[in-house]
Design a protein around this motif. Structure first.
Motif, short mmCIF file in Angstrom:
data_model
loop_
_atom_site.label_atom_id
_atom_site.label_comp_id
_atom_site.label_asym_id
_atom_site.label_seq_id
_atom_site.Cartn_x
_atom_site.Cartn_y
_atom_site.Cartn_z
N HIS A 145 -111.00 -46.60 -54.29
CA HIS A 145 -109.93 -46.39 -53.58
C HIS A 145 -108.89 -45.58 -54.43
O HIS A 145 -108.26 -46.46 -55.70
N VAL A 146 -107.53 -45.45 -53.50
CA VAL A 146 -106.33 -45.12 -54.13
C VAL A 146 -105.45 -45.75 -53.39
O VAL A 146 -104.87 -45.58 -52.15
N MET A 147 -104.74 -46.60 -53.90
CA MET A 147 -103.88 -47.50 -52.76
C MET A 147 -102.25 -47.09 -53.47
O MET A 147 -101.67 -46.62 -54.63
N ILE A 148 -101.49 -46.73 -52.47
CA ILE A 148 -99.61 -45.99 -53.06
C ILE A 148 -98.74 -47.54 -52.31
O ILE A 148 -99.05 -47.82 -51.21
N ALA A 149 -98.18 -48.44 -53.05
CA ALA A 149 -97.33 -48.90 -53.21
C ALA A 149 -96.01 -48.53 -53.11
O ALA A 149 -95.76 -46.79 -53.87
N ARG A 150 -94.56 -49.27 -52.04
CA ARG A 150 -93.46 -48.84 -51.92
C ARG A 150 -92.86 -49.00 -53.46
O ARG A 150 -93.77 -49.47 -54.32
N GLN A 151 -91.69 -47.51 -53.49
CA GLN A 151 -91.48 -47.19 -54.77
C GLN A 151 -90.18 -48.47 -55.28
O GLN A 151 -90.14 -48.74 -56.90
N ASP A 152 -90.02 -49.36 -54.63
CA ASP A 152 -88.83 -50.30 -55.12
C ASP A 152 -89.12 -51.31 -55.59
O ASP A 152 -88.81 -52.66 -56.21
N LEU A 153 -90.64 -51.36 -56.10
CA LEU A 153 -91.57 -52.31 -56.17
C LEU A 153 -91.89 -52.12 -57.89
O LEU A 153 -91.82 -51.14 -58.52
N ARG B 55 -100.07 -46.76 -48.18
CA ARG B 55 -101.20 -45.79 -47.44
C ARG B 55 -102.44 -46.51 -48.46
O ARG B 55 -102.29 -46.64 -49.51
N VAL B 56 -103.78 -46.53 -48.13
CA VAL B 56 -105.17 -46.53 -48.87
C VAL B 56 -105.96 -45.74 -48.15
O VAL B 56 -105.66 -44.81 -46.98
N LEU B 57 -106.94 -44.53 -49.23
CA LEU B 57 -107.56 -43.99 -48.98
C LEU B 57 -108.98 -44.71 -49.82
O LEU B 57 -109.28 -45.10 -51.25
N THR B 58 -109.93 -45.03 -49.05
CA THR B 58 -111.21 -45.12 -49.72
C THR B 58 -111.68 -44.42 -49.56
O THR B 58 -112.78 -43.91 -47.99
N ILE B 59 -112.66 -44.19 -50.14
CA ILE B 59 -114.79 -43.19 -50.73
C ILE B 59 -115.30 -43.52 -50.67
O ILE B 59 -115.24 -44.53 -51.80
N LYS B 60 -116.63 -43.52 -50.30
CA LYS B 60 -118.37 -44.01 -50.67
C LYS B 60 -118.18 -43.17 -51.78
O LYS B 60 -118.62 -41.68 -51.32
N VAL B 61 -119.29 -42.87 -53.22
CA VAL B 61 -119.46 -42.39 -53.79
C VAL B 61 -121.48 -42.79 -53.83
O VAL B 61 -121.60 -44.62 -54.12
N LYS B 62 -122.05 -42.05 -54.58
CA LYS B 62 -123.18 -42.12 -55.17
C LYS B 62 -123.23 -43.14 -56.60
O LYS B 62 -123.92 -43.84 -56.79
N GLU B 63 -122.33 -42.81 -57.37
CA GLU B 63 -122.07 -42.74 -58.45
C GLU B 63 -120.93 -42.52 -59.37
O GLU B 63 -120.21 -42.55 -58.57
N HIS B 64 -120.16 -43.99 -60.00
CA HIS B 64 -118.98 -44.28 -60.77
C HIS B 64 -119.16 -43.62 -61.82
O HIS B 64 -119.97 -43.48 -62.37
N ASP B 65 -118.09 -42.03 -61.83
CA ASP B 65 -118.00 -41.30 -63.30
C ASP B 65 -116.99 -42.12 -64.69
O ASP B 65 -116.55 -43.12 -64.18
N GLU B 66 -117.83 -41.34 -65.49
CA GLU B 66 -117.57 -42.61 -66.52
C GLU B 66 -116.38 -42.19 -67.29
O GLU B 66 -116.07 -40.93 -66.98
N GLY B 67 -115.40 -42.88 -67.94
CA GLY B 67 -114.77 -42.54 -68.16
C GLY B 67 -113.09 -42.57 -67.46
O GLY B 67 -113.41 -43.32 -66.39
#
Length: 119
Positions: free
Chosen positions: A6-14, A87-99
């Motif tokens: 998931h990638v989330m974008i929050a308001r700049q004034d926070l 904004r929110v972006l969610t992507i289903k993946v087969k495996e998480h990358d290390e690091g």
């Protein structure tokens, strides 16, 4: 369980603490519904390509999760209702990358592209 990013974008004034608090809040929502956050990264304030809700910049956060789809849907629903999340972006993946993600790597580490040859 399925793996998601998931990638989330929050308001700049926070403040930075408030933006990281949002990540923790949504992590607990996910945990309450049977999922878990494998890794989270706060990418900081970045300039966006276009204005969203009259904002040029936003706090970016990245989550790697292992959760059932119902938990992810509930977290996304609450993110979209929250006033501070743009904004929110969610992507289903087969495996998480290390690091660390590509955003957190140093430029020297990620610049392993080949040199262009003369044509």
């Amino acid at each position: 369980m399925p793996l998601y990013e998931h990638v989330m974008i929050a308001r700049q004034d926070l403040s930075n603490a408030q933006a990281e608090g949002l990540v923790e809040h949504f992590s607990t929502v996910l945990a309450d519904n049977g999922g878990k956050v494998v890794d989270s990264e706060y990418w900081g304030v970045k300039t966006m390509a276009y204005k969203i809700n009259k904002n040029r910049k936003g706090h970016y956060a990245f989550l790697k999760t292992d959760a059932p789809s119902d938990a992810v849907q509930e977290m996304e629903r609450l993110m979209r209702l929250h006033d501070d999340v743009m904004r929110v972006l969610t992507i289903k993946v087969k495996e998480h990358d290390e690091g660390p993600s590509i955003q957190m790597q140093k430029k020297d580490e990620r610049d392993n592209r080949r040199e262009r040859r003369d044509r």
